[in-house]
Design an enzyme around this catalytic site. Structure first.
Site, PDB file in Angstrom:
ATOM      1  CB  ALA A  73      -3.061   9.938  23.338  1.00 18.77           C
ATOM      2  CG  ASP A 113      -3.042   9.389   7.375  1.00 20.86           C
ATOM      3  OD1 ASP A 113      -1.739   9.659   6.944  1.00 20.86           O
ATOM      4  OD2 ASP A 113      -3.241   8.511   8.069  1.00 20.86           O
ATOM      5  CB  ALA A 156      -7.961   7.411  11.177  1.00 21.26           C
ATOM      6  NE  ARG A 188      -2.705  21.126  27.442  1.00 22.16           N
ATOM      7  CZ  ARG A 188      -2.386  20.594  28.414  1.00 22.16           C
ATOM      8  NH1 ARG A 188      -3.408  20.553  29.638  1.00 22.16           N
ATOM      9  NH2 ARG A 188      -1.231  20.203  28.846  1.00 22.16           N
ATOM     10  CG  ASP A 228      -2.169  -0.945   1.007  1.00 22.35           C
ATOM     11  OD1 ASP A 228      -2.199  -1.405  -0.096  1.00 22.35           O
ATOM     12  OD2 ASP A 228      -2.892  -1.344   1.990  1.00 22.35           O
TER      13      ASP A 228
END
Length: 298
Positions: free
Chosen positions: A219, A155, A198, A182, A80
């Protein structure tokens, strides 16, 4: 069956520091495929860097721009990542691409290497499924000037530095303030990229025909910052407010270092990548195989 494609570009996976044994096996595979294409009535042109690095001779070579101008089909042998790289370069020419995978099944290189002699002839004769994938066009803007410009099929990712803490990012959609986030970073992904970074960050799967993007925090400090699906006609702007050694990645293949105040703008590109798949292919078949769904089912 005669091929409806006369001029075929052959693009392979290569590394400038590839091991000699791997280079030899890659060269043998590409030579075999090139000779097979010639036997189907195709004139084969090998991508210049592919030929130079692995030592493939006996066929005319050209760079990506020349291949896009003169060829009516691209055959990509690798994974890919190889397809992402050449897909961005050939999208503006509208050249359709077929992917042959040298390793594990890929999401966008879906023909196993050991099956190409069976799968390719009907596709070359016009029996295939066509699949269009959208691209993103991103800019890094610093003091009102564009300092980096890139296309992305998967992305655009804004990341904190490897040894630093969180970054603070101001996010806008079509000029409307969304939030200051944040987090370790933020991903803007196409439907194609929804099965890449993602997905590992908790984002949803988007069908390739969905005219949308997904915005996925990495995160996040505040757990209520959740992935959100946006229409792909909007402009997403991400400003680096705080954080050290931050960067913007485009398909994880090109990188821009960021300074405080830099803005990354993401818009839908006018170009799309055209994929050709074997007759009967569906996106759900790929998901089942790649995601190992239904394993162990009776």
């Amino acid at each position: 069956m005669k091929s409806i494609f006369r001029q075929v570009a052959l693009i392979g996976k290569y590394h400038t520091a590839v091991a000699p044994a791997l280079a030899a096996s890659t060269r043998a595979a590409l030579e075999d495929i090139a000779n097979f294409l010639a036997s189907q009535g195709c004139e084969v042109h090998v991508e210049r860097d592919t030929a130079a690095v692995i030592g493939l001779t006996g066929f005319p070579t050209a760079d990506a721009a020349a291949l896009g101008t003169h060829c009516d089909l691209g055959l990509v042998v690798g994974g890919d990542g190889t397809m992402l790289g050449i897909g961005r370069q050939l999208a503006r020419f509208g050249v359709p691409l077929i992917g042959i995978n040298q390793g594990r099944l890929g999401f966008i290189t879906d023909i196993p290497l050991d099956q190409y002699r069976t799968v390719l002839p009907p596709m070359l004769a016009g029996e295939y499924e066509e699949d269009h994938r959208s691209l993103m066009h991103a800019h890094v803007v610093r003091d009102g000037q564009v300092v980096f410009d890139a296309l992305a099929m998967n992305d655009v990712v804004v990341n904190r530095g490897a040894t630093s803490g969180m970054v603070e990012l101001r996010v806008e959609v079509d000029g409307h303030f969304v939030a200051n986030q944040r987090a370790d970073g933020l991903i803007v992904a196409t439907p194609t990229g929804s099965t890449a970074y993602a997905l590992s960050a908790g984002g949803p799967l988007l069908h390739p025909s969905t005219p949308g993007w997904v915005l996925v925090p990495i995160a996040p400090h505040t757990l209520s910052n959740r992935p959100i699906v946006l229409p792909d006609g909007v402009e997403v702007a991400i400003e680096l407010v705080a954080g050290r050694d931050a960067s913007a990645n485009f398909d994880m293949q090109s990188l821009a270092s960021l300074l405080h105040g830099d803005r990354i703008t993401v818009r839908r590109s006018q170009h799309k990548v055209r994929f050709l798949h074997p007759r009967g292919w569906t996106y759900f078949d790929t998901l089942r195989k790649k995601m190992h769904w239904n394993e162990g089912a009776a």
